[in-house]
Design a protein around this motif. Structure first.
Motif, PDB file in Angstrom:
ATOM      1  N   SER A 107       0.717  -1.433   0.055  1.00 61.32           N
ATOM      2  CA  SER A 107       0.172   0.470  -0.344  1.00 61.32           C
ATOM      3  C   SER A 107       0.895   1.595   0.356  1.00 61.32           C
ATOM      4  O   SER A 107       1.876   1.350   1.034  1.00 61.32           O
ATOM      5  CB  SER A 107      -1.344   0.266   1.224  1.00 61.32           C
ATOM      6  OG  SER A 107      -2.102   1.392   0.889  1.00 61.32           O
ATOM      7  N   SER A 108       0.456   2.194  -0.773  1.00 60.34           N
ATOM      8  CA  SER A 108       1.353   3.312  -1.228  1.00 60.34           C
ATOM      9  C   SER A 108       0.402   4.870  -0.977  1.00 60.34           C
ATOM     10  O   SER A 108      -0.539   4.561  -1.899  1.00 60.34           O
ATOM     11  CB  SER A 108       2.414   2.852  -1.901  1.00 60.34           C
ATOM     12  OG  SER A 108       3.019   4.290  -2.577  1.00 60.34           O
ATOM     13  N   LYS A 109       1.104   5.432  -0.875  1.00 64.74           N
ATOM     14  CA  LYS A 109       0.401   7.347  -1.240  1.00 64.74           C
ATOM     15  C   LYS A 109       1.135   7.887  -2.899  1.00 64.74           C
ATOM     16  O   LYS A 109       0.842   8.708  -3.130  1.00 64.74           O
ATOM     17  CB  LYS A 109       0.518   8.216  -0.488  1.00 64.74           C
ATOM     18  CG  LYS A 109      -0.611   7.855   1.362  1.00 64.74           C
ATOM     19  CD  LYS A 109      -2.732   7.178   0.646  1.00 64.74           C
ATOM     20  CE  LYS A 109      -3.359   7.199   1.773  1.00 64.74           C
ATOM     21  NZ  LYS A 109      -4.385   6.688   0.826  1.00 64.74           N
ATOM     22  N   LYS A 110       2.090   7.135  -3.012  1.00 62.38           N
ATOM     23  CA  LYS A 110       3.352   7.119  -4.178  1.00 62.38           C
ATOM     24  C   LYS A 110       1.967   6.884  -5.254  1.00 62.38           C
ATOM     25  O   LYS A 110       1.546   6.495  -5.211  1.00 62.38           O
ATOM     26  CB  LYS A 110       4.638   7.147  -3.977  1.00 62.38           C
ATOM     27  CG  LYS A 110       5.245   7.561  -2.890  1.00 62.38           C
ATOM     28  CD  LYS A 110       6.513   6.614  -2.752  1.00 62.38           C
ATOM     29  CE  LYS A 110       7.427   7.623  -1.228  1.00 62.38           C
ATOM     30  NZ  LYS A 110       8.917   7.012  -1.650  1.00 62.38           N
ATOM     31  N   SER A 111       2.847   7.276  -6.558  1.00 54.96           N
ATOM     32  CA  SER A 111       2.290   7.510  -8.014  1.00 54.96           C
ATOM     33  C   SER A 111       2.957   6.295  -8.520  1.00 54.96           C
ATOM     34  O   SER A 111       4.110   5.601  -7.886  1.00 54.96           O
ATOM     35  CB  SER A 111       2.709   8.616  -9.132  1.00 54.96           C
ATOM     36  OG  SER A 111       4.112   8.373  -9.432  1.00 54.96           O
ATOM     37  N   TYR A 112       1.858   5.228  -9.153  1.00 58.31           N
ATOM     38  CA  TYR A 112       2.829   3.871  -9.428  1.00 58.31           C
ATOM     39  C   TYR A 112       4.161   3.972  -9.861  1.00 58.31           C
ATOM     40  O   TYR A 112       4.653   3.355 -10.239  1.00 58.31           O
ATOM     41  CB  TYR A 112       1.698   3.629 -10.564  1.00 58.31           C
ATOM     42  CG  TYR A 112       1.815   1.930 -10.825  1.00 58.31           C
ATOM     43  CD1 TYR A 112       1.502   1.517  -9.954  1.00 58.31           C
ATOM     44  CD2 TYR A 112       3.099   1.941 -12.374  1.00 58.31           C
ATOM     45  CE1 TYR A 112       2.588  -0.219 -10.608  1.00 58.31           C
ATOM     46  CE2 TYR A 112       3.195   0.692 -12.674  1.00 58.31           C
ATOM     47  CZ  TYR A 112       2.542  -0.397 -11.688  1.00 58.31           C
ATOM     48  OH  TYR A 112       3.050  -1.396 -12.264  1.00 58.31           O
ATOM     49  N   GLN A 113       4.128   5.615 -11.426  1.00 57.76           N
ATOM     50  CA  GLN A 113       5.383   5.684 -11.863  1.00 57.76           C
ATOM     51  C   GLN A 113       6.724   5.920 -10.542  1.00 57.76           C
ATOM     52  O   GLN A 113       7.609   4.791 -10.721  1.00 57.76           O
ATOM     53  CB  GLN A 113       5.534   6.465 -12.194  1.00 57.76           C
ATOM     54  CG  GLN A 113       6.864   7.403 -13.049  1.00 57.76           C
ATOM     55  CD  GLN A 113       7.267   5.948 -14.360  1.00 57.76           C
ATOM     56  OE1 GLN A 113       6.514   5.521 -15.011  1.00 57.76           O
ATOM     57  NE2 GLN A 113       8.339   5.085 -14.034  1.00 57.76           N
ATOM     58  N   GLN A 114       5.927   6.324  -9.337  1.00 59.93           N
ATOM     59  CA  GLN A 114       7.605   6.417  -8.181  1.00 59.93           C
ATOM     60  C   GLN A 114       7.318   4.960  -7.783  1.00 59.93           C
ATOM     61  O   GLN A 114       8.359   4.740  -7.291  1.00 59.93           O
ATOM     62  CB  GLN A 114       6.921   7.531  -7.285  1.00 59.93           C
ATOM     63  CG  GLN A 114       6.701   8.913  -7.007  1.00 59.93           C
ATOM     64  CD  GLN A 114       6.061   9.760  -6.022  1.00 59.93           C
ATOM     65  OE1 GLN A 114       5.547   9.742  -5.859  1.00 59.93           O
ATOM     66  NE2 GLN A 114       7.367  10.799  -5.968  1.00 59.93           N
ATOM     67  N   GLN A 115       6.330   4.360  -7.484  1.00 57.30           N
ATOM     68  CA  GLN A 115       6.513   3.489  -7.021  1.00 57.30           C
ATOM     69  C   GLN A 115       7.889   2.329  -7.636  1.00 57.30           C
ATOM     70  O   GLN A 115       7.997   1.498  -7.079  1.00 57.30           O
ATOM     71  CB  GLN A 115       5.530   2.465  -6.406  1.00 57.30           C
ATOM     72  CG  GLN A 115       4.886   2.254  -5.662  1.00 57.30           C
ATOM     73  CD  GLN A 115       3.305   1.921  -5.319  1.00 57.30           C
ATOM     74  OE1 GLN A 115       2.271   2.385  -6.190  1.00 57.30           O
ATOM     75  NE2 GLN A 115       2.835   1.533  -4.449  1.00 57.30           N
ATOM     76  N   LEU A 116       7.062   2.616  -9.146  1.00 55.80           N
ATOM     77  CA  LEU A 116       8.109   1.554 -10.096  1.00 55.80           C
ATOM     78  C   LEU A 116       9.099   1.808 -10.253  1.00 55.80           C
ATOM     79  O   LEU A 116      10.495   1.472  -9.622  1.00 55.80           O
ATOM     80  CB  LEU A 116       7.501   1.434 -11.346  1.00 55.80           C
ATOM     81  CG  LEU A 116       8.003   0.910 -12.514  1.00 55.80           C
ATOM     82  CD1 LEU A 116       7.380  -0.901 -12.058  1.00 55.80           C
ATOM     83  CD2 LEU A 116       7.231   1.279 -13.677  1.00 55.80           C
ATOM     84  N   ASP A 117      10.100   3.435 -10.383  1.00 61.51           N
ATOM     85  CA  ASP A 117      11.105   3.914  -9.370  1.00 61.51           C
ATOM     86  C   ASP A 117      11.621   3.627  -8.612  1.00 61.51           C
ATOM     87  O   ASP A 117      13.248   3.461  -8.704  1.00 61.51           O
ATOM     88  CB  ASP A 117      11.375   5.406  -9.779  1.00 61.51           C
ATOM     89  CG  ASP A 117      10.941   5.980 -11.596  1.00 61.51           C
ATOM     90  OD1 ASP A 117      10.619   4.967 -11.868  1.00 61.51           O
ATOM     91  OD2 ASP A 117      10.763   7.184 -11.070  1.00 61.51           O
ATOM     92  N   SER A 118      11.351   3.307  -7.287  1.00 59.68           N
ATOM     93  CA  SER A 118      11.628   2.957  -6.226  1.00 59.68           C
ATOM     94  C   SER A 118      11.846   0.947  -6.072  1.00 59.68           C
ATOM     95  O   SER A 118      12.807   1.314  -5.613  1.00 59.68           O
ATOM     96  CB  SER A 118      10.828   3.054  -4.727  1.00 59.68           C
ATOM     97  OG  SER A 118      10.685   2.707  -3.675  1.00 59.68           O
ATOM     98  N   ALA A 119      11.261   0.600  -6.718  1.00 59.94           N
ATOM     99  CA  ALA A 119      11.410  -0.705  -7.098  1.00 59.94           C
ATOM    100  C   ALA A 119      12.764  -0.898  -7.845  1.00 59.94           C
ATOM    101  O   ALA A 119      13.567  -1.776  -7.216  1.00 59.94           O
ATOM    102  CB  ALA A 119       9.912  -1.123  -7.439  1.00 59.94           C
ATOM    103  N   LYS A 120      12.745  -0.310  -8.943  1.00 57.88           N
ATOM    104  CA  LYS A 120      14.141  -0.533  -9.648  1.00 57.88           C
ATOM    105  C   LYS A 120      15.652  -0.113  -8.752  1.00 57.88           C
ATOM    106  O   LYS A 120      16.027  -1.175  -8.765  1.00 57.88           O
ATOM    107  CB  LYS A 120      13.875   1.090 -11.070  1.00 57.88           C
ATOM    108  CG  LYS A 120      13.190   0.224 -12.179  1.00 57.88           C
ATOM    109  CD  LYS A 120      12.809   1.332 -13.105  1.00 57.88           C
ATOM    110  CE  LYS A 120      12.017   1.337 -13.752  1.00 57.88           C
ATOM    111  NZ  LYS A 120      11.531   2.004 -14.975  1.00 57.88           N
ATOM    112  N   GLN A 121      15.144   1.185  -7.855  1.00 54.40           N
ATOM    113  CA  GLN A 121      16.433   2.058  -7.132  1.00 54.40           C
ATOM    114  C   GLN A 121      16.468   0.391  -6.603  1.00 54.40           C
ATOM    115  O   GLN A 121      17.560   0.065  -6.101  1.00 54.40           O
ATOM    116  CB  GLN A 121      16.126   2.754  -6.498  1.00 54.40           C
ATOM    117  CG  GLN A 121      17.718   3.672  -5.926  1.00 54.40           C
ATOM    118  CD  GLN A 121      18.619   3.707  -6.850  1.00 54.40           C
ATOM    119  OE1 GLN A 121      17.593   3.956  -7.888  1.00 54.40           O
ATOM    120  NE2 GLN A 121      19.538   3.247  -6.610  1.00 54.40           N
TER     121      GLN A 121
END
Length: 272
Positions: free
Chosen positions: A177-191
């Motif tokens: 669960s997150s209050k960030k955008s999907y793109q931010q979540q994706l970028d965070s996962a990549k990192q």
């Protein structure tokens, strides 16, 4: 007159080691200690005469043997690289000449083998950790394993195995669960995957194959959460409707899609 072995006693704290007491001119004194194997090898017994050269040879062999037994004990806990053994013996203040002798013997006996060690470590990290090949490579380098053995061992960490690990890691990140955008979540996962030691090739492959969309309502709830904080921030600083442009730009930078940004601003305007 050559010294004579007066008596041989077992050490109290090490039953496989023996104290050799010598006698000269009726004066008895402690001479040296040896391991049981050397006691047998040199046929040491009471009444035996020892030359200085023989004593020196026995002590030299015993020093090498002590370094060997130290190493074997150290290896009993887990496999070690050759460099780990060397570093351990240095910490134990073992003379360099005995270190070379011991490592050569351990290699002959198959007790240390850096390729076997590297392959075992790669398998363990694949099965029990989230580390990628780049972190495992660094770990092997830190343990003194040469580049050729490392490269050979890392062949075990195939692209398919890396893919499955990265896929699991990214799905876990995106399902939280997150209050960030999907793109931010994706970028965070990549990192996170990069920090775990996975390469861009496998990360890109995983990202390309997963569902790159998020439930629209979840995304909108996140944009409302982020947007309302931005509105509060910029309304205090911007006169008139200037805050809207600031909010729009900020939400866009956070990775939210343009249509949802417009929807949020329209609904916010209606409510306020």
């Amino acid at each position: 007159m050559l010294p004579e072995i007066a008596k041989i006693t077992t050490q109290k704290k090490a039953k496989d080691r023996y104290n050799i007491f010598l006698k000269e001119h009726e004066n008895e004194y402690y001479g040296f200690s040896v391991n049981e194997d050397l006691l047998i090898t040199f046929h040491l017994h009471k009444g035996q005469m020892l030359t200085p050269d023989m004593i020196a040879q026995i002590q030299e062999k015993d020093s090498s043997y002590k370094a060997y037994t130290l190493s074997v004990r150290y290896l009993s806990y887990r496999m070690r690289s050759e460099q780990e053994i060397v570093d351990y013996l240095i910490r134990k203040e073992v003379d360099e000449q005995y270190i070379d002798e011991v490592t050569a013997r351990l290699k002959r006996e198959g007790l240390i083998d850096d390729l076997v060690f590297a392959e075992a470590l790669v398998r363990t990290r694949m099965e029990t950790s989230t580390k990628g090949p780049l972190l495992v490579k660094k770990e092997l380098a830190d343990k003194g394993v040469n580049a050729d053995f490392t490269a050979q061992a890392l062949l075990l960490f195939s692209f398919d195995k890396q893919f499955k690990k990265v896929e699991k890691l990214i799905h876990k990140k995106l399902s939280a669960s997150s209050k960030k955008s999907y793109q931010q979540q994706l970028d965070s996962a990549k990192q996170t995957a990069i920090q775990k030691g996975f390469g861009f090739d496998v990360i890109s492959e995983v990202i390309g194959q997963i569902n790159s969309t998020r439930d629209e309502e979840e995304e909108y709830n996140a944009i409302v959460f982020q947007g309302e904080k931005l509105v509060t921030k910029f309304q205090k600083k911007e006169a008139g409707q200037g805050w809207k442009l600031k909010v729009k730009a900020a939400l866009f930078r956070k990775g939210f899609p343009a249509d949802l940004i417009e929807r949020f601003l329209d609904e916010y305007a209606e409510e306020h």
